[in-house]
Design a protein around this motif. Structure first.
Motif, PDB file in Angstrom:
ATOM      1  N   VAL A  36       0.840  -1.195   0.000  1.00 25.41           N
ATOM      2  CA  VAL A  36       0.000   0.000   0.000  1.00 25.41           C
ATOM      3  C   VAL A  36       0.876   1.245   0.000  1.00 25.41           C
ATOM      4  N   VAL A  37       0.623   2.129  -0.964  1.00 24.02           N
ATOM      5  CA  VAL A  37       1.383   3.374  -1.091  1.00 24.02           C
ATOM      6  C   VAL A  37       0.428   4.550  -0.952  1.00 24.02           C
ATOM      7  N   LEU A  38       0.688   5.392   0.026  1.00 21.16           N
ATOM      8  CA  LEU A  38      -0.086   6.617   0.219  1.00 21.16           C
ATOM      9  C   LEU A  38       0.597   7.762  -0.519  1.00 21.16           C
ATOM     10  N   TYR A  39      -0.122   8.384  -1.430  1.00 26.34           N
ATOM     11  CA  TYR A  39       0.369   9.599  -2.084  1.00 26.34           C
ATOM     12  C   TYR A  39      -0.515  10.745  -1.607  1.00 26.34           C
ATOM     13  N   ALA A  40       0.066  11.651  -0.804  1.00 27.29           N
ATOM     14  CA  ALA A  40      -0.704  12.724  -0.179  1.00 27.29           C
ATOM     15  C   ALA A  40      -0.038  14.074  -0.469  1.00 27.29           C
ATOM     16  N   PRO A  41      -0.262  14.620  -1.662  1.00 25.54           N
ATOM     17  CA  PRO A  41       0.359  15.889  -2.032  1.00 25.54           C
ATOM     18  C   PRO A  41      -0.384  17.083  -1.440  1.00 25.54           C
ATOM     19  N   THR A  42       0.322  18.192  -1.325  1.00 23.54           N
ATOM     20  CA  THR A  42      -0.297  19.426  -0.876  1.00 23.54           C
ATOM     21  C   THR A  42      -0.805  20.221  -2.078  1.00 23.54           C
ATOM     22  N   TRP A  43      -1.386  21.386  -1.832  1.00 22.76           N
ATOM     23  CA  TRP A  43      -1.869  22.200  -2.949  1.00 22.76           C
ATOM     24  C   TRP A  43      -0.710  22.957  -3.581  1.00 22.76           C
ATOM     25  N   GLU A  44      -0.973  23.686  -4.651  1.00 20.58           N
ATOM     26  CA  GLU A  44       0.083  24.317  -5.431  1.00 20.58           C
ATOM     27  C   GLU A  44       0.687  25.549  -4.781  1.00 20.58           C
ATOM     28  N   GLY A  45       0.029  26.089  -3.758  1.00 19.26           N
ATOM     29  CA  GLY A  45       0.532  27.292  -3.100  1.00 19.26           C
ATOM     30  C   GLY A  45       0.121  28.551  -3.835  1.00 19.26           C
ATOM     31  N   ASP A  46       0.144  29.664  -3.118  1.00 18.42           N
ATOM     32  CA  ASP A  46      -0.296  30.927  -3.700  1.00 18.42           C
ATOM     33  C   ASP A  46       0.851  31.875  -4.018  1.00 18.42           C
ATOM     34  N   THR A  60       3.795  17.883 -11.285  1.00 13.81           N
ATOM     35  CA  THR A  60       5.188  17.622 -11.653  1.00 13.81           C
ATOM     36  C   THR A  60       5.595  16.170 -11.429  1.00 13.81           C
ATOM     37  N   HIS A  61       5.099  15.557 -10.373  1.00 12.91           N
ATOM     38  CA  HIS A  61       5.439  14.186 -10.022  1.00 12.91           C
ATOM     39  C   HIS A  61       4.248  13.241 -10.110  1.00 12.91           C
ATOM     40  N   GLY A  62       3.098  13.747  -9.719  1.00 15.33           N
ATOM     41  CA  GLY A  62       1.960  12.900  -9.380  1.00 15.33           C
ATOM     42  C   GLY A  62       1.456  11.989 -10.471  1.00 15.33           C
ATOM     43  N   VAL A  63       1.185  12.549 -11.642  1.00 19.21           N
ATOM     44  CA  VAL A  63       0.612  11.740 -12.716  1.00 19.21           C
ATOM     45  C   VAL A  63       1.549  10.586 -13.074  1.00 19.21           C
ATOM     46  N   SER A  64       2.837  10.879 -13.158  1.00 18.71           N
ATOM     47  CA  SER A  64       3.802   9.856 -13.539  1.00 18.71           C
ATOM     48  C   SER A  64       3.912   8.757 -12.489  1.00 18.71           C
ATOM     49  N   LEU A  65       4.070   9.123 -11.222  1.00 22.37           N
ATOM     50  CA  LEU A  65       4.284   8.098 -10.196  1.00 22.37           C
ATOM     51  C   LEU A  65       3.022   7.265  -9.962  1.00 22.37           C
ATOM     52  N   VAL A  66       1.850   7.904 -10.019  1.00 29.98           N
ATOM     53  CA  VAL A  66       0.615   7.139  -9.844  1.00 29.98           C
ATOM     54  C   VAL A  66       0.412   6.179 -11.017  1.00 29.98           C
ATOM     55  N   THR A  67       0.717   6.636 -12.226  1.00 33.29           N
ATOM     56  CA  THR A  67       0.608   5.770 -13.407  1.00 33.29           C
ATOM     57  C   THR A  67       1.463   4.524 -13.246  1.00 33.29           C
ATOM     58  N   GLN A  68       2.701   4.702 -12.776  1.00 27.01           N
ATOM     59  CA  GLN A  68       3.614   3.570 -12.598  1.00 27.01           C
ATOM     60  C   GLN A  68       3.107   2.596 -11.541  1.00 27.01           C
ATOM     61  N   LEU A  69       2.620   3.120 -10.437  1.00 26.02           N
ATOM     62  CA  LEU A  69       2.167   2.255  -9.347  1.00 26.02           C
ATOM     63  C   LEU A  69       0.893   1.489  -9.714  1.00 26.02           C
ATOM     64  N   ASN A 126      -4.767  16.897 -11.096  1.00 25.72           N
ATOM     65  CA  ASN A 126      -5.482  16.243 -10.000  1.00 25.72           C
ATOM     66  C   ASN A 126      -6.631  15.396 -10.545  1.00 25.72           C
ATOM     67  N   GLN A 127      -7.414  15.972 -11.444  1.00 27.24           N
ATOM     68  CA  GLN A 127      -8.536  15.231 -12.030  1.00 27.24           C
ATOM     69  C   GLN A 127      -8.051  14.052 -12.866  1.00 27.24           C
ATOM     70  N   GLN A 128      -6.894  14.197 -13.506  1.00 24.61           N
ATOM     71  CA  GLN A 128      -6.348  13.097 -14.293  1.00 24.61           C
ATOM     72  C   GLN A 128      -5.994  11.904 -13.402  1.00 24.61           C
ATOM     73  N   ILE A 129      -5.405  12.175 -12.243  1.00 24.30           N
ATOM     74  CA  ILE A 129      -5.054  11.098 -11.320  1.00 24.30           C
ATOM     75  C   ILE A 129      -6.315  10.400 -10.803  1.00 24.30           C
ATOM     76  N   ILE A 130      -7.317  11.188 -10.467  1.00 19.70           N
ATOM     77  CA  ILE A 130      -8.584  10.607  -9.997  1.00 19.70           C
ATOM     78  C   ILE A 130      -9.179   9.700 -11.074  1.00 19.70           C
TER      79      ILE A 130
END
Length: 422
Positions: free
Chosen positions: A208-218, A229-238, A265-269
C-alpha cells in the motif's frame, strides 16, 4: 474581454451569495432545534474563525480533544456559518456558534473558559484574544518545517504546544527574547495515538502506497505541490504493477490557484477509477474524506510534499519519500529532517517502483528515520504523547488556579469594549 470577465465575476458573486443565504437558512433551522448549553459546562474552548474549506485544520484534533474532554470539557467556538453548518453534522465535540462579537461575549459570560486553543493564525483570533484571565494556547494544525512554523505570531499566545525539540530549535532561530522553556511546551503528536480505523478495502498481499500531495501554493516561495510535476507519472507507474494499492489523498485546496494543477489532479482521480474498473480487486482509493489517520497506519510507504503530512507520517515511524519542489524559489528549511529526507525528484517519479524497493531494503535509511522520529516527537510509544498532552493541560490548569488565587481581590473587569465586526 473586460465585459466578459466582469460578467463572470458578477455571476460568481451571485452564486456565492445564494449559497451563503442557503447555508444560513439551513443553519438557523438546525440551531433552532438545539437546546442551549448549561452555563459553566465547559472549561476549554477551541476557537475557529475560518470557513468550512479549512476544517481540515480542526478535524485532526477531534480524537485527541474527545479524549481530553473526559477530564476537561471542551467546546468548539465557530465564527463562520459554513463551518458551523458542517460542524453540527460531523463534530464529535459540542459546538457553539459565535458569529458576532456579541455572541462571543455572551458565551464568555456563560462559560468560564480557562484555556482557549487556536489551530491557525486567522486575523480574527485577536477578537478572542482580547479576553484576559484565561490562557490563550496555540496548538497549530500540524508539525512541519514550512516557513509558517516560524512566524513571530507565536509570541501573541500565552503558550504554544509544540511537537518536540525540533520545533523548539526551529523557533529559537527566529524568535528573539522568547521564553522557550516556559511558553513552548513539548507534547509530541497526540494524533499519532489515533492512527487507526477501518480501511475501505480487504487487506491482501499488495503493498500500500499513500500519495498525499499538498496544494500548489499561492506564491513561488510556497510552491510545494507535486501533483502536476510528479503525481501523474508516479501514480501511473504504481497502478500498472498489479502489486501495489494506491491511496491518493490530495489537499482539499488542490487546483484553486492553478488550472493545470487542477487538471492533473482530475487526471489522477480518473486514472484510479480506470484502474479499479479494469481490476476490481485492486481497490485503489481516491480519498477525499475528512478524517486522517487510517491512511498513515495502513500505508507501507508514503509519498508526500513539503507540508504537515511529512510530519504526520514521520510520527508513525514508517518510511516516506518527500517530493522535491520543481520551483527553484520554493523555500526549503533543510536544517531539520529535510536535510536527510528521502527526496524524490520529478524526473525520478517514473522510476518510483524501484525507488520504493530500494528504500524498503536500506538499513541506513531505517536508522536515519528512527533518529528523526525521536528528534521531532520524542517518545512515540503508544499512549506516550497523549499522556504528555494531558500533563501539559493539567499544568496549565494548575497555573490558572494559582494566578486566580493571586488575583482574587482584583475585582471585576469590563471586557465589553466596542469591537468593529468584519
Amino acid at each position: 474581454m473586460g465585459i466578459l470577465r466582469d460578467a463572470k465575476l458578477g455571476l460568481k458573486v451571485g452564486v456565492d451569495l445564494l449559497k451563503s443565504r442557503r447555508t444560513r437558512g439551513q443553519l438557523a433551522q438546525k440551531l433552532a432545534r438545539r437546546p442551549p448549553f448549561t452555563p459553566g459546562a465547559f472549561e476549554i474552548g477551541l476557537y475557529f474563525a475560518d470557513g468550512d474549506v479549512n476544517l481540515y485544520q480542526l478535524r485532526q484534533w477531534y480524537e485527541p480533544l474527545v479524549e481530553l474532554s473526559k477530564t476537561w470539557p471542551v467546546v468548539i467556538l465557530s465564527r463562520s456559518p459554513s463551518a458551523m453548518n458542517a460542524l453540527l453534522e460531523e463534530s464529535p465535540l459540542p459546538v457553539a456558534y459565535v458569529r458576532k462579537v456579541v455572541d462571543l461575549e455572551r458565551l464568555i459570560e456563560e462559560q468560564p473558559l480557562k484555556i482557549v486553543f487556536y489551530v491557525n493564525q486567522n486575523a480574527r483570533n485577536f477578537q478572542m484574544m482580547r479576553y484576559g484571565r484565561r490562557w490563550h494556547v496555540f496548538i497549530n494544525h500540524g508539525e512541519s518545517d514550512k516557513m509558517y512554523m516560524t512566524t513571530n505570531q507565536f509570541k501573541a499566545y500565552d503558550y504554544s504546544l509544540v511537537a518536540g525539540e525540533a520545533a523548539a530549535a526551529r523557533l529559537n532561530r527566529v524568535l528573539w527574547d522568547y521564553d522557550f522553556d516556559k511558553r513552548a511546551i513539548r507534547i509530541g503528536r497526540p494524533q499519532a495515538d489515533h492512527y487507526s480505523g477501518p480501511v475501505p478495502y480487504p487487506p491482501d498481499e499488495r503493498r500500500v502506497v499513500l500519495y498525499a500531495p499538498t496544494w500548489e501554493g499561492d506564491r513561488p516561495s510556497a510552491a510545494y505541490g507535486s501533483i502536476a510535476t510528479h503525481g501523474v507519472s508516479l501514480v501511473t507507474q504504481l497502478l500498472a504493477t498489479g502489486e501495489h494499492r494506491v491511496i491518493y489523498r490530495p489537499h482539499p485546496r488542490s487546483g484553486v490557484v492553478d488550472s493545470s494543477y487542477a487538471a492533473a489532479n482530475q487526471q489522477i482521480i480518473k486514472l484510479i477509477a480506470q484502474a479499479n474498473a479494469a481490476d476490481p480487486r485492486a481497490q485503489h482509493v481516491y480519498d477525499d474524506g475528512p478524517r486522517l489517520g487510517w491512511q498513515l497506519a495502513a500505508a507501507d510507504m508514503a509519498i508526500v510534499d513539503i507540508s504537515a503530512m511529512v510530519y504526520d507520517r514521520l510520527a508513525s515511524g514508517k518510511p516516506l519519500f518527500v517530493t522535491r519542489p520543481v520551483n527553484a524559489l520554493a523555500e526549503i528549511d533543510s536544517s531539520g529532517y529535510l536535510f536527510e529526507a528521502e527526496w524524490l525528484d520529478a524526473d525520478e517519479a517514473a522510476d518510483i517502483v524501484s525507488r520504493i524497493d530500494a528504500l524498503e531494503h536500506d538499513p541506513e535509511a531505517e536508522a536515519r528515520l528512527a533518529h528523526w522520529v525521536e528528534r521531532y516527537f520524542g517518545d512515540t510509544t503508544p499512549g506516550a504523547t497523549t499522556r504528555r498532552f494531558h500533563e501539559a493541560i493539567d499544568g496549565l490548569m494548575n497555573e490558572w488556579q494559582r494566578n486566580a488565587a493571586l488575583h482574587a481581590d482584583d475585582g471585576p473587569i469590563d471586557e465589553h469594549e466596542p469591537v468593529v465586526e468584519e
